[in-house]
Design a protein around this motif. Structure first.
Motif, short mmCIF file in Angstrom:
data_model
loop_
_atom_site.label_atom_id
_atom_site.label_comp_id
_atom_site.label_asym_id
_atom_site.label_seq_id
_atom_site.Cartn_x
_atom_site.Cartn_y
_atom_site.Cartn_z
N VAL A 123 0.84 -1.20 0.00
CA VAL A 123 0.00 0.00 0.00
C VAL A 123 0.87 1.25 0.00
N PHE A 124 1.86 1.28 0.88
CA PHE A 124 2.70 2.48 0.94
C PHE A 124 3.56 2.62 -0.30
N ARG A 125 3.95 1.50 -0.85
CA ARG A 125 4.77 1.58 -2.05
C ARG A 125 3.98 2.15 -3.22
N THR A 126 2.72 1.73 -3.36
CA THR A 126 1.94 2.28 -4.47
C THR A 126 1.64 3.76 -4.22
N TRP A 127 1.57 4.19 -2.98
CA TRP A 127 1.34 5.61 -2.72
C TRP A 127 2.58 6.46 -2.96
N TYR A 128 3.72 5.96 -2.47
CA TYR A 128 4.94 6.78 -2.51
C TYR A 128 6.08 6.02 -3.17
N THR A 169 -7.78 -4.42 -0.48
CA THR A 169 -7.32 -3.18 0.16
C THR A 169 -6.92 -2.15 -0.90
N LEU A 170 -6.26 -2.62 -1.96
CA LEU A 170 -5.86 -1.69 -3.01
C LEU A 170 -7.07 -1.06 -3.69
N THR A 218 -7.25 1.90 -1.52
CA THR A 218 -6.15 2.87 -1.45
C THR A 218 -5.77 3.44 -2.81
N LEU A 219 -5.99 2.69 -3.89
CA LEU A 219 -5.61 3.21 -5.21
C LEU A 219 -6.65 4.15 -5.79
N VAL A 276 -4.95 10.85 -1.21
CA VAL A 276 -4.26 9.65 -0.72
C VAL A 276 -4.58 9.41 0.74
N LEU A 336 -6.20 2.66 6.87
CA LEU A 336 -5.50 1.39 6.68
C LEU A 336 -5.61 0.54 7.95
#
Ligand code: HEM
Ligand SMILES: [Cu+2]
Lengths: 217, 106, 584
Positions: free
Chosen positions: A50-55, B92-93, B96-97, B102, C257
């Motif tokens: 999740v964090f990788r796709t965001w940043y 989950t993606l 979040t995507l 964000v 999250l």
């Protein structure tokens, strides 16, 4: 439980019919436990993704602070230990007492090498101010406001994995001392087998941690 | 193959084990080479790194953990655990995507 | 187990009629506190769990009565101020979920009954089973330490960012629940292996009691979901301790999250709570209708379907959290799917009743209460899963009423059904049937008086977890409080007659309900090794058209028998036909 009949070998617990059933049960139990481990680490991998796709920038920049060389060495060390633990199981199956003991000792030694390398990696980072947590993190070499988040993930993933390595060493010492007493052989080597499965799992997880944390760019 | 008749008691030969260990080390070197020397463009770098990692994991699971010779149920367990992991990530993606911001401001 | 060569084997079997006057039982073997504390016997461990669960239920119930008493008025009263109120509802929720409902049916009743239903001597890993119990105890100790320090006021859901800021002892409780999770995981692992590997000869998958199917599905959820809770709590502890920045927005993390992680466990966890209840209902309904369950496979497989679909719907708890519109839509749609397997079960149970010879003893009374209350709970769940409706109802008393109808009206009532059903087997004593019915009726009335008004005030806008309310809601709150007192009286009566039965109760026969299920073919209470012989099963567990004798078979020459108190009837001519039975 006095009235065990003579057909029941000593290593078979009273609620099993025979050695085969006990072995199969133990192995299946371990596999179910592995399922649980996969999802346990799965949570961490999920946070990573999740964090990788965001940043994406954060990850490529921060990964430069990890030492690919030592990461690769540690990968090889763990693969070696997986190999020796497999050899240990083979020795037990073949009634090779010495081979079993020596292979277990090498495995334990390699696991310790892994931890020592990890220790040097950690202490170098801590030295330059890469600590887990926004307030503790003081390193200024990465130009990203969320640099501490990457290292938070890094520390937790490798830390939890390291904990598994320590548990593995404990288990293997236990197996080693039982092996010295001559408890294992081709008839009964269940604890060696399931400890081996656990140790391979520890290796499996590192196989993914290494490219994801060290090699990304 | 020095296979035993009872399932679950496969005994590997040293040659087999060493071959698998060797393959794993070679793959480790390959993956480092790809990342540090060859430099594939995104997303192929990630795809190769993961493909190699999965190959290595497959080797460990099949030949060190003996899944290749074992009852199929244990293999099913491993696959199921991966399936549920993928499910968790994928759903989950889905959130979040596709967020407008964000991390929504509070 | 199925080796390729041996597809059929011939077993010599004979009838073992359980003795009505066993002199040697699991209660007479290995006596004394120390023997209990170190036992690896699944029955004793089950009883220890039962005692622990009952203790926590009493504690959680006491907190609930305190909460409801406070809500008689909206004003501040002496002994409960706003902060204390936050602590009370948090502890009530956390205790009831983690310490009561999750372990109650599988670890307490399941531990006792499951190996017996499989004809096994114990679970696959008896020492691990005992370890699970002590891990549970250690988790409980951590929670008590938290209570002694600053308590907990985050709600049972530990949402960030409040849980990283709250002044209460969050780390102690989360560590406790983290530890507790391992107890749950290990129990699940143990049960799955036992069900696969330790079935007595003849118990094929199609002859498995539905209780076992339910426990199996539950164990699958426990193994797949609980580790995610563990990692979530670990990350939360790290967040609070170090501020690593994954969940805390002040540090660059994402609180939504956290909700994803938490509900990835906690929605499946509601099925960890209810699915074992389904198993009990299936057993009791068939025994007290003296009839094969209708749709055996439908009930068995719908448990697995629920286990699977239950993993896809967690986002219905987060419709208003800022989650993306795509995700909310998908989650709302998937939520409706969960209702299908649940509905299948209800229909099959009702069809089982049809033309059965129904006997309304206490356990069956609880089954009817279950069917009624759980249906309401399920329907309101579907309503809450509707996206647009949820925006209005989320975080109101409507949700509180929904989950009490499913958790208390469903799980807890099923637990009571099972407790009364297996009480004679576990203790060897009968309870007072009349008082049993009285307390069941009081609990039913009390429950509805407490929670029905909460649907109404919730839909009118009364938010949950509020210490205060406007006058408009006063009648609802007051009715609800009165209902909770009725409930309390019902439980006190139950406590009285159960204790009474322990010390003064009539001796229970081996099979007071005339059930065909395997656990009833052992003595009451059972032998230390469950059966004195290795049982052999030739009929399904609900084949009431077959004579009782044919459910009491065992291997005739047992090389590994332990028991003493089974009455052997080798000369029964009627049973000669079983002397050389082939198991396919
Ligand atoms: C037909 C099946 C069910 C459906 C469709 C369903 C749906 C829902 C939905 C949509 C919510 C969220 C309400 C909100 O916060 O806005 C909810 C809350 C809840 N449900 Fe269910 N539910 C079902 C069955 C169950 C069962 C069987 C249990 C437990 C045994 C359960 C326990 C809960 C709990 C504890 C909450 C509240 C959690 C919290 O916020 O504290 N539900 N349910
Ligand atoms: Cu839910």
């Amino acid at each position: 439980m006095a009235n065990h009949s003579s057909t029941h070998p000593a290593h078979v617990q009273h609620h099993f019919v025979d050695s085969e059933q006990q072995f199969d049960s133990a192995k299946m139990g371990m596999w179910v436990f592995i399922v649980n481990e996969v999802l346990f680490f799965g949570g961490l991998f999920c946070a990573y993704i999740v964090f990788r796709t965001w940043y994406p920038d954060l990850f490529t920049q921060a990964a430069t602070q990890l030492d690919t060389f030592w990461g690769a060495v540690n990968t090889v060390v763990l693969i070696g230990s997986s190999l020796t633990v497999a050899m240990a199981i083979r020795s037990a199956q073949k009634n090779q007492q010495r081979g079993l003991e020596i292979n277990l000792l090498i495995t334990i030694a390699l696991a310790c090498v892994f931890l020592v390398i990890k220790y040097f990696e950690y202490s170098h980072k801590i030295h330059i101010g890469i600590l887990p947590g926004a307030e503790n993190y003081t390193f200024e070499g990465i130009d990203h406001p969320l640099a501490h988040v990457f290292f938070g993930i890094y520390y937790i993933m490798t830390g939890v994995h390291g904990l598994h390595v320590i548990v593995g060493i404990g288990l293997m010492l236990w197996i080693y001392f039982r092996a010295r007493k001559g408890e294992f052989g081709s008839e009964y080597y269940t604890p060696v087998e399931i400890t081996g499965l656990y140790w391979h799992l520890v290796d499996l997880i590192w196989i993914f941690l290494f490219p994801l944390l060290y090699l990304i760019e | 193959m020095s296979d035993n008749h009872k399932h679950g008691h496969h005994i590997s030969t040293p040659a087999q084990l060493w071959a698998v260990g060797g393959a794993l080390i070679v793959l480790t070197i390959v993956t480092v080479l790809f990342a540090r020397v060859i430099h594939l463009p995104y997303p192929f770098n990630i795809i190769t790194a993961l493909a190699i990692a999965f190959t290595k994991a497959g080797l460990v699971a099949a030949f060190f953990m003996n899944l290749y010779w074992d009852v199929k149920f244990n293999l099913m367990l491993l696959i199921a655990s991966l399936a549920f992991f993928i499910l968790m990530v994928a759903i989950t993606l889905l959130d979040t995507l596709y967020r407008i911001e964000v991390v929504p401001s509070f | 187990m199925a080796t390729a060569e041996a597809t059929t084997k011939t077993l010599k079997v004979q009838r073992f009629k359980p003795s009505e006057n066993p002199t040697n039982t699991y209660l007479t073997d290995e006596k004394g506190v120390w023997a209990w504390m170190t036992t690896v016997d699944h029955k004793k461990i089950g009883i220890m769990y039962l005692v622990a669960v009952a203790f926590f239920f009493a504690l959680g119930g006491f907190l609930a009565i305190a909460l409801r008493t406070k809500l008689l008025t909206g004003a501040s009263i002496d002994f409960i101020d706003a902060d204390a109120y936050n602590q009370l509802f948090t502890l009530h929720g956390a205790i009831m979920v983690f310490f009561v409902l999750v372990p109650s049916i599988p670890a307490a009743l399941g531990n006792f009954i499951m190996p017996m239903q499989l004809g096994a001597k114990d679970v696959a890993f008896p020492r691990l089973n005992l370890a699970s119990f002590y891990i549970y105890v250690v988790g409980a100790i951590f929670t008590f330490i938290a209570l002694a320090l600053n308590g907990l006021d985050t709600g049972w859901t530990f949402y960030t960012p409040y849980s990283t800021e709250s002044g209460s002892s969050v780390i102690w409780v989360t560590t406790g629940v983290f530890i507790l999770g391992f107890s749950s995981i290990l129990t699940g692992t143990n049960f799955i292996t036992t069900i696969h590997k330790l079935r007595a000869p003849g118990i094929t998958w199609s002859k498995l009691p539905l209780n076992i199917w339910a426990l199996y599905a539950t164990s699958v959820i426990q193994v797949l979901a609980t580790p995610v809770l563990a990692i979530t709590l670990l990350l939360l502890i790290m967040e609070r301790w170090l501020g690593i920045g994954i969940f805390d927005p002040a540090m660059g993390g994402d609180p939504v999250l956290f909700q994803h992680f938490f509900w990835f466990y906690s929605h499946p966890a509601v099925y960890i709570m209810i699915v074992p209840g389904f198993g009990i209902i299936s057993e009791v309904i068939s025994t007290f209708s003296k009839k094969t369950v209708f749709g055996y496979w439908a009930i068995a497989l719908s448990s697995l379907a629920i286990a699977f679909i239950g993993f896809l719907v967690w986002g219905h708890h987060m419709f208003t959290s800022g989650q993306s519109a795509v995700a909310t839509t998908v989650f709302s749609f998937l939520t409706f799917l969960v209702g299908i397997p649940t509905g299948i079960k209800i229909f099959n149970w009702v069809a089982t009743l049809y033309k059965g010879s129904i006997k309304m003893d206490t356990p069956m009374l609880y089954v009817f209460i279950f069917l009624f209350l759980f249906s309401i709970g399920g329907f309101t769940g579907i309503m809450l899963g509707t996206l647009s409706v949820n925006i209005h109802l989320h975080d109101t008393y409507y949700v509180v009423a929904h989950f009490h109808y499913v958790m208390m009206g469903g799980t807890l009532i099923a637990l009571l059904a099972g407790l009364h059903y297996w009480w004679p087997k576990m203790t060897g004593k009968m309870y007072n049937e009349r008082l049993g019915k009285v307390s069941a009726v009081l609990i039913f009335i009390g429950f509805n008086v407490t929670f029905l008004p909460q649907f109404v005030m919730g839909s009118q806008g009364m938010p949950r977890r509020y210490y205060n309310y406007i006058d408009q809601f006063a009648p609802f709150h007051q009715t609800s409080t009165i209902g909770s007192y009725i409930l309390g009286v019902g439980f006190l009566i139950m406590l009285y007659y159960l204790l009474h039965s322990l010390f003064r109760g009539e001796k229970a026969p081996a099979n007071p309900w005339g059930s065909r299920a395997l656990e009833w073919q052992a003595t009451s209470p059972p032998d230390f090794h469950n059966f004195g012989h290795t049982p052999v099963v030739i009929h399904g567990p609900y084949d009431y058209h077959q004579p009782m004798e044919e459910f009491q078979l065992g291997i005739a020459v047992d090389t590994n028998g332990h028991g003493k108190d089974t009455h052997v009837e080798p000369d029964d001519p009627e049973l000669d036909k079983w002397k050389n039975y082939s198991l396919g």
